[in-house]
Structures are given as C-alpha cells and as structure tokens.
Design a protein around this motif. Sequence first.
Motif, PDB file in Angstrom:
ATOM      1  N   ARG A  79      47.434  47.631  33.793  1.00  0.00           N
ATOM      2  CA  ARG A  79      47.139  49.060  33.691  1.00  0.00           C
ATOM      3  C   ARG A  79      45.930  49.308  32.771  1.00  0.00           C
ATOM      4  N   ASN A  80      45.566  48.318  31.956  1.00  0.00           N
ATOM      5  CA  ASN A  80      44.439  48.454  31.011  1.00  0.00           C
ATOM      6  C   ASN A  80      43.148  47.816  31.520  1.00  0.00           C
ATOM      7  N   PHE A  81      43.119  47.411  32.794  1.00  0.00           N
ATOM      8  CA  PHE A  81      41.995  46.578  33.234  1.00  0.00           C
ATOM      9  C   PHE A  81      40.643  47.293  33.199  1.00  0.00           C
ATOM     10  N   LYS A  82      40.629  48.585  33.495  1.00  0.00           N
ATOM     11  CA  LYS A  82      39.352  49.329  33.509  1.00  0.00           C
ATOM     12  C   LYS A  82      38.722  49.341  32.112  1.00  0.00           C
ATOM     13  N   GLU A  83      39.563  49.611  31.106  1.00  0.00           N
ATOM     14  CA  GLU A  83      39.059  49.649  29.729  1.00  0.00           C
ATOM     15  C   GLU A  83      38.563  48.267  29.291  1.00  0.00           C
ATOM     16  N   GLU A  84      39.302  47.227  29.692  1.00  0.00           N
ATOM     17  CA  GLU A  84      38.909  45.861  29.325  1.00  0.00           C
ATOM     18  C   GLU A  84      37.588  45.471  29.984  1.00  0.00           C
ATOM     19  N   LEU A  85      37.396  45.851  31.234  1.00  0.00           N
ATOM     20  CA  LEU A  85      36.143  45.518  31.924  1.00  0.00           C
ATOM     21  C   LEU A  85      34.976  46.333  31.367  1.00  0.00           C
ATOM     22  N   GLU A  86      35.240  47.588  31.026  1.00  0.00           N
ATOM     23  CA  GLU A  86      34.163  48.421  30.462  1.00  0.00           C
ATOM     24  C   GLU A  86      33.681  47.877  29.120  1.00  0.00           C
ATOM     25  N   LYS A  87      34.609  47.275  28.337  1.00  0.00           N
ATOM     26  CA  LYS A  87      34.212  46.608  27.080  1.00  0.00           C
ATOM     27  C   LYS A  87      33.219  45.494  27.353  1.00  0.00           C
ATOM     28  N   ARG A  88      33.305  44.921  28.548  1.00  0.00           N
ATOM     29  CA  ARG A  88      32.437  43.791  28.921  1.00  0.00           C
ATOM     30  C   ARG A  88      31.244  44.256  29.748  1.00  0.00           C
ATOM     31  N   GLY A  89      31.026  45.572  29.789  1.00  0.00           N
ATOM     32  CA  GLY A  89      29.854  46.120  30.474  1.00  0.00           C
ATOM     33  C   GLY A  89      29.993  46.220  31.978  1.00  0.00           C
ATOM     34  N   ILE A  90      31.231  46.153  32.490  1.00  0.00           N
ATOM     35  CA  ILE A  90      31.458  46.209  33.938  1.00  0.00           C
ATOM     36  C   ILE A  90      31.970  47.597  34.306  1.00  0.00           C
ATOM     37  N   SER A  91      31.237  48.300  35.180  1.00  0.00           N
ATOM     38  CA  SER A  91      31.672  49.640  35.600  1.00  0.00           C
ATOM     39  C   SER A  91      32.057  49.691  37.073  1.00  0.00           C
ATOM     40  N   LYS A  92      31.571  48.743  37.873  1.00  0.00           N
ATOM     41  CA  LYS A  92      31.907  48.685  39.297  1.00  0.00           C
ATOM     42  C   LYS A  92      32.179  47.234  39.685  1.00  0.00           C
ATOM     43  N   VAL A  93      33.134  47.045  40.616  1.00  0.00           N
ATOM     44  CA  VAL A  93      33.477  45.692  41.065  1.00  0.00           C
ATOM     45  C   VAL A  93      33.525  45.663  42.598  1.00  0.00           C
ATOM     46  N   ASP A  94      33.444  44.448  43.158  1.00  0.00           N
ATOM     47  CA  ASP A  94      33.375  44.294  44.617  1.00  0.00           C
ATOM     48  C   ASP A  94      34.740  44.058  45.267  1.00  0.00           C
ATOM     49  N   GLY A  95      35.711  43.660  44.474  1.00  0.00           N
ATOM     50  CA  GLY A  95      37.022  43.421  45.063  1.00  0.00           C
ATOM     51  C   GLY A  95      38.096  43.352  43.999  1.00  0.00           C
ATOM     52  N   ILE A  96      39.271  43.905  44.318  1.00  0.00           N
ATOM     53  CA  ILE A  96      40.409  43.901  43.391  1.00  0.00           C
ATOM     54  C   ILE A  96      41.650  43.462  44.167  1.00  0.00           C
ATOM     55  N   LEU A  97      42.358  42.485  43.626  1.00  0.00           N
ATOM     56  CA  LEU A  97      43.579  41.993  44.253  1.00  0.00           C
ATOM     57  C   LEU A  97      44.779  42.241  43.346  1.00  0.00           C
ATOM     58  N   MET A  98      45.871  42.700  43.936  1.00  0.00           N
ATOM     59  CA  MET A  98      47.135  42.857  43.209  1.00  0.00           C
ATOM     60  C   MET A  98      48.246  42.228  44.044  1.00  0.00           C
ATOM     61  N   ASP A  99      48.898  41.216  43.498  1.00  0.00           N
ATOM     62  CA  ASP A  99      50.077  40.614  44.124  1.00  0.00           C
ATOM     63  C   ASP A  99      51.251  40.977  43.222  1.00  0.00           C
ATOM     64  N   LEU A 100      52.078  41.906  43.670  1.00  0.00           N
ATOM     65  CA  LEU A 100      53.078  42.524  42.798  1.00  0.00           C
ATOM     66  C   LEU A 100      54.384  41.740  42.681  1.00  0.00           C
ATOM     67  N   GLY A 101      54.449  40.574  43.282  1.00  0.00           N
ATOM     68  CA  GLY A 101      55.661  39.775  43.192  1.00  0.00           C
ATOM     69  C   GLY A 101      55.825  39.122  41.827  1.00  0.00           C
ATOM     70  N   VAL A 102      57.071  38.986  41.386  1.00  0.00           N
ATOM     71  CA  VAL A 102      57.344  38.196  40.175  1.00  0.00           C
ATOM     72  C   VAL A 102      57.159  36.741  40.564  1.00  0.00           C
ATOM     73  N   SER A 103      56.411  35.976  39.775  1.00  0.00           N
ATOM     74  CA  SER A 103      56.124  34.602  40.179  1.00  0.00           C
ATOM     75  C   SER A 103      57.370  33.731  40.103  1.00  0.00           C
ATOM     76  N   SER A 104      57.423  32.747  40.995  1.00  0.00           N
ATOM     77  CA  SER A 104      58.604  31.867  41.066  1.00  0.00           C
ATOM     78  C   SER A 104      58.969  31.233  39.726  1.00  0.00           C
ATOM     79  N   PRO A 105      57.994  30.734  38.943  1.00  0.00           N
ATOM     80  CA  PRO A 105      58.378  30.137  37.657  1.00  0.00           C
ATOM     81  C   PRO A 105      59.103  31.102  36.728  1.00  0.00           C
ATOM     82  N   GLN A 106      58.778  32.382  36.785  1.00  0.00           N
ATOM     83  CA  GLN A 106      59.493  33.358  35.956  1.00  0.00           C
ATOM     84  C   GLN A 106      60.948  33.470  36.408  1.00  0.00           C
TER      85      GLN A 106
END
Length: 312
Positions: A79-106
């Motif tokens: 949920r904080n990714f926009k702020e984290e990227l803006e700290k690094r000078g990134i305002s636009k990106v070409d692709g965003i992936l979200m896999d909402l599953g809990v990973s098997s190791p967890q």
Amino acid sequence: MEEHVSVLLNEAIDALNIKKDGIYVDLTLGRGGHSSKILEKLTTGKLYCFDQDKEAIEQSRPRLEKISSNFEIIKSNFRNFKEELEKRGISKVDGILMDLGVSSPQFDNEERGFSYKGSARLDMRMDQEQSLDAYEVINNYSLNELCRIFREYGEDKYYYQIARKIVQNRIDSPIETTDELVDIIKSCKPQKELMKKGHPAKQIFQAIRIEVNDELGALKEALQKAIDMIDKNGRIVVISFHSLEDRIVKNMFNSVAKVQGDRLNLYTLPDEIEKPKYELVNNKIIVPSEKEMEVNSRSKSAKMRILTRTRL
C-alpha cells in the motif's frame, strides 16, 4: 515443505507486455517466481519488488541476483509503494503485478500460524514486526467485531455460533493455538457441514488473516495508486484468489475503463464524450489451465484481470 509455485506465471508475464528498458513493479515478491521472469526480460530496465515478509526477501534476493542486478527489493506493505518509488525519483512505471495469494511457504511453515493443519501459536502476520496478530484478534475482539470479520471476510454462515463459542471459551483461558481454534470451529458446525469437501476452518482462518493484515484495505489503496502511476501503454496485472479480492479489482478497473451510465446529455455530440483513459485488456477473466490446476491445486481459485492505460 512444498516448493512455492507461481500461479499463472507465463500468462502474467505475457500480460505485462514487458519492454526491455521499462520500469516494472512486482508488488508481491514472495519467493520471486514472477520477479525472476520479469528480470530475465530486462536489459537496461529496472524492477522494483515489494514484500513485508523478511523470510520471503531473504530467500528471493539470491535467486534474483543470479539473473541480474537491475532490481531493488523494498521491505514494505504494497500500500506504500507509490511513496517508496517517489522517494527514488520514479513517478510513472510501465507495468505493475500483484499476485494476492499467500505464498506456500507461509502456509507450510506451521510456526507462522496461517494453517489450520497442525498446531502453532495463532499468528498469521505477513509482516512479523507488526503488533496485531491472530492471537490478539481471537482473544480481544468483541463478539460484534468477530461476527463482522467472520461474516464479511469469511462468508461463513455459522459466523455467529463460532464467534459466540470463541468468546465463551476464552473466559477461562486464552485460545492460543491453531488447533484449539479449529476444534472450536468444528464444534459449531453440524455433521453435514463437516462432511463437505474442503476444511471446515478454511473460511474463518481466511477471515482472520485478512483482518490481521488489513488485506482488503491495502488492496484498495495499492490499486488506486497503481492506476495513478501506470504510464501510457503500461499494464496492471492482478491475480486474485477469492471473491472479495476479485470484486474489488473488477469494480476498480471498471470504474476507470468504462463510461459510467448510459444516459448522455442531449447536447453532447458522440465525438465530444470523453473516452476513458484506461481499457480492460481482457473482458473475460483469465483462469489457470486444466493442466496447471492438476499440478498445483492451489491455483484452482485464481483469477487474473489486466488493465492498460491508453493515454495520460
């Protein structure tokens, strides 16, 4: 422990339509399955990976380092990714992936308290540094609060009976372990329910996990930021695993990709109607193949949706 298998791996990578010099964000690093494939396609591009699970980061980093150095892992809730990227000078990106599953190791690491199989302290925190855990929810939430999360997030029709039994049982001593909770859940369901396919505690455990990690609140926030940050011709790819998540993704994508309502102002010419800046890449959701579902049973409930930005 089972090896984590990334769901819809090839379909997700194809959906991102990766440019070798682009900037990509994997909001759910996990064990690095999707990130590895993205990184392999980049030459001068950069991949930013997010995860709040220290174990996942420690396991994924060496895997990615073998491929390339064109990545950065950021330990944070997505949920904080926009702020984290803006700290690094990134305002636009070409692709965003979200896999909402809990990973098997967890799930498979009993000590993490996600699983209704075995016995472990009630935990379920994806970020093990946060204070709220499953133990706190089960032992300190009121009857009304427990009813709300079991009904809304678990969609379990025996939500009231289960919540009431939890409140009764914890009077004598705290409910500490996953197997204690499973026994309470089972005791509240009739035999015909217990005989059904699937574990009788699955929906309640899902509900607690969603509450502990504020998964739906974080998803809404991250999706809105993703819609803002995606560049022209960029794509957002989301893989969800239950109806609550999929409904949020569907509604948010439709809200920016479709003209709302069908009653137009009589004085507006067709070419003056503002067209949406976004499009659904697939009107029909993408689901795993029969073969994938056979190999990886956890993929059966997966649904993938794709949104692209057509103009700024």
